[in-house]
Write a protein that holds these residues in place. Structure first.
Motif, PDB file in Angstrom:
ATOM      1  N   ILE A  40      -3.449 -24.130 -31.430  1.00 23.02           N
ATOM      2  CA  ILE A  40      -4.069 -25.213 -31.479  1.00 23.02           C
ATOM      3  C   ILE A  40      -3.353 -26.400 -31.431  1.00 23.02           C
ATOM      4  N   GLY A  41      -2.018 -26.204 -32.270  1.00 22.74           N
ATOM      5  CA  GLY A  41      -1.168 -27.321 -32.449  1.00 22.74           C
ATOM      6  C   GLY A  41      -0.435 -27.805 -31.151  1.00 22.74           C
ATOM      7  N   ALA A  42      -0.221 -26.937 -29.953  1.00 21.99           N
ATOM      8  CA  ALA A  42       0.078 -27.078 -28.832  1.00 21.99           C
ATOM      9  C   ALA A  42      -0.894 -27.822 -27.947  1.00 21.99           C
ATOM     10  N   LEU A  43      -2.068 -27.446 -27.917  1.00 22.15           N
ATOM     11  CA  LEU A  43      -3.221 -28.124 -27.488  1.00 22.15           C
ATOM     12  C   LEU A  43      -3.125 -29.508 -27.768  1.00 22.15           C
ATOM     13  N   CYS A  44      -3.109 -29.891 -29.129  1.00 21.22           N
ATOM     14  CA  CYS A  44      -3.239 -31.219 -29.853  1.00 21.22           C
ATOM     15  C   CYS A  44      -2.042 -31.973 -29.638  1.00 21.22           C
ATOM     16  N   THR A 150       0.281 -33.229 -36.535  1.00 20.35           N
ATOM     17  CA  THR A 150       1.175 -33.332 -37.707  1.00 20.35           C
ATOM     18  C   THR A 150       0.447 -32.416 -38.963  1.00 20.35           C
ATOM     19  N   LEU A 151      -0.847 -32.225 -39.030  1.00 19.89           N
ATOM     20  CA  LEU A 151      -1.561 -31.567 -39.838  1.00 19.89           C
ATOM     21  C   LEU A 151      -1.296 -30.062 -39.789  1.00 19.89           C
ATOM     22  N   ILE A 152      -1.597 -29.641 -38.511  1.00 22.88           N
ATOM     23  CA  ILE A 152      -1.282 -28.414 -37.841  1.00 22.88           C
ATOM     24  C   ILE A 152      -0.077 -27.854 -38.174  1.00 22.88           C
TER      25      ILE A 152
END
Length: 192
Positions: A40-44, A150-152
């Motif tokens: 998810i972080g990579a997608l964001c 950042t949150l992820i």
């Protein structure tokens, strides 16, 4: 005849024991959670970069169009100056009918030439405003995607600490921060 002896050490027993028994479910869950969060972080992060690049593209287009509009207004102004000179020539040549007629014709010609130039300059200025608005909206989206990323990332770091400390409250905190990151990403997605 040579016979080989197999000697088992404590590590062999530990490996065999781990193979026959279930793995630590806490560690497995945290590893899966970390992998999901990393995806998810990579997608964001990708969306954040994409939004930023598009915002810069539209800002650049606005700057180019602003220069184009300025050129059109300069051209309009030059035609206006020629019109003014032709009006002056017409006023000064009242005694010469041929020269006066030529200057009056030039005044009409410059008036007609100015109108399409003005319309084109105003249309380009509208494009500048549109491109600036697109850039601002995309930059706002970039900030949302960056906040989600950042949150992820914080949630991933907390998952790693949770795996080391095995504290349930820390696990719950990491899940909460991860949820906040996902919600921020969803908001960024739908506001784009």
């Amino acid at each position: 005849m040579s016979e080989e002896y197999e000697v088992h050490g404590p590590h062999d027993h530990a490996v065999e024991h781990a193979g026959h028994h279930d793995e630590d479910p806490f560690a497995s869950r945290m590893a899966v959670m970390t992998a999901i969060l990393a995806t998810i972080g990579a997608l964001c992060a990708y969306q954040s970069g994409n939004s930023e690049n598009l915002a810069l593209y539209y800002k650049n287009e606005a700057a180019i169009k602003k220069t184009e509009a300025s050129n059109q207004w300069n051209y309009y102004q030059a035609k206006g100056e020629k019109e003014n000179l032709a009006e002056l020539g017409a006023a000064l040549s009242l005694g010469n009918a041929d020269a006066h007629a030529k200057f009056v014709a030039d005044v009409d010609k410059y008036k007609q030439q100015k109108e399409p130039i003005r319309a084109k300059a105003e249309a380009i200025e509208k494009e500048v405003v549109d491109n600036d608005a697109k850039s601002e909206a995309l930059l706002h989206g970039h900030h949302r995607w960056a906040q989600a990323t950042t949150l992820i990332q914080v949630a991933i770091a907390l998952c790693a600490i949770t795996l080391l400390t095995r504290k349930n409250w820390l696990r719950n905190l990491s899940f909460g921060i991860a949820a906040a990151g996902v919600i921020t990403a969803v908001v960024a997605f739908f506001s784009a």
